[in-house]
Design an enzyme around this catalytic site. Sequence first.
Site, short mmCIF file in Angstrom:
data_model
loop_
_atom_site.label_atom_id
_atom_site.label_comp_id
_atom_site.label_asym_id
_atom_site.label_seq_id
_atom_site.Cartn_x
_atom_site.Cartn_y
_atom_site.Cartn_z
N GLU A 35 0.87 -1.18 0.00
CA GLU A 35 0.00 0.00 0.00
C GLU A 35 0.90 1.22 0.00
OE1 GLU A 35 -3.26 0.34 2.69
OE2 GLU A 35 -3.55 -1.83 2.79
N SER A 104 5.62 -6.38 10.50
CA SER A 104 4.58 -6.86 11.40
C SER A 104 4.18 -8.27 11.01
CB SER A 104 3.37 -5.93 11.36
OG SER A 104 2.79 -5.96 10.07
N GLY A 108 -1.07 -8.78 5.88
CA GLY A 108 -0.65 -9.63 4.77
C GLY A 108 0.71 -9.26 4.22
N THR A 109 1.01 -7.96 4.16
CA THR A 109 2.31 -7.54 3.61
C THR A 109 3.44 -7.85 4.58
OG1 THR A 109 1.29 -5.77 2.30
CG2 THR A 109 3.63 -5.58 2.75
N ASN A 169 2.44 -5.96 20.53
CA ASN A 169 1.76 -4.67 20.62
C ASN A 169 1.26 -4.38 22.03
OD1 ASN A 169 1.93 -3.27 18.20
ND2 ASN A 169 0.28 -4.43 17.25
N ASN A 207 6.40 3.11 18.60
CA ASN A 207 7.50 3.04 17.64
C ASN A 207 8.80 3.56 18.25
OD1 ASN A 207 5.93 1.95 15.58
ND2 ASN A 207 5.34 3.96 14.79
N GLU A 233 28.25 -11.19 16.74
CA GLU A 233 28.56 -11.85 18.00
C GLU A 233 27.31 -12.08 18.83
OE1 GLU A 233 31.81 -10.27 20.28
OE2 GLU A 233 32.79 -9.49 18.50
#
Length: 313
Positions: A35, A104, A108-109, A169, A207, A233
């Site tokens: 999108e 995420s 779907g993406t 979340n 975020n 490492e």
Amino acid sequence: MPATTSSGNITEHPLGDGKTKIQTLKARAVLVDMEESVVGGLLKGPLGELFDNRQLITDVSGSGNNWVVGNRTYGSKYHDQIVDTVRRSAESCDHLQSFFMMHSMGGGTGSGVGTRILEILRDEYPDVHRFSVVVYPSEKDDVITSPYNCVLAHRELTENADCVLPIENQALSDICGKAVASQSKHTSSSARQCSSITKDKPFDEMNNVVANLLLALTSASRFEGSLNVDLNEITMNLVPFPRLHYLVSSLLPLYSVKDVALPLHRLDQSFSDAFSPEYQLIKANPKHGLYLACALLLRGQVNVSDVRRNIER
């Protein structure tokens, strides 16, 4: 922000003042979203000039919150473009150390295309470590297909990632609420009013927590220090078996976006809080299981003797 030009001179590029354009400083990142509105909004923001338009891959219809559409349909459609775009970015690196994937798991993406990109990175760059920072939906997620997307994407993470940092979340929401509440006790009324404004944009706070986690994780690659560790490492010391690469991360001290004054935090208390579920970015309690490995990354002026004392404790 200092940047090196093609002539080798160091120039200063102020960010966010809107007076000068950023011309030579570009983020080494590939932005993928089916999108285009999200990527378009980022390009119109204060840091939009940091991103190269050649490093953007977008579509218009979206993945419809369906893992299969993202992974199979769009993953196959944009496979060659993803390979070429990642290669262009990788070839500009002096020393390619690792890949960071941020996506995420509910949509779907993020779940579909994101895990397909991990598979591409494994095939094209098998010797380069792949870190995946994934955000899992909460129990009250409004996307009905998110549990299925998570299950299908989880298998791909296990097979194709070298290290996974799962973030939930609900845990982010609880941490943000705790940060604002703790700072309101130590700030003035004007600062509390400023912090309350962030409730209108809760995703900025969430975020910010993830961004600070990544900043702390990569600080050893960006700053000099006698005890700095290579990113690889982390995987070498914390992943006992190839498929057992899911790490529980904690972050402290906590602070809000609008009020960056760090609260007073004693080192001894910080070591104790690092193992508390209240500061973990996923709703789990490792104390009910078994610790196979642990790493504590500290930034700032810290006495080595104090660190050793707390480790022994």
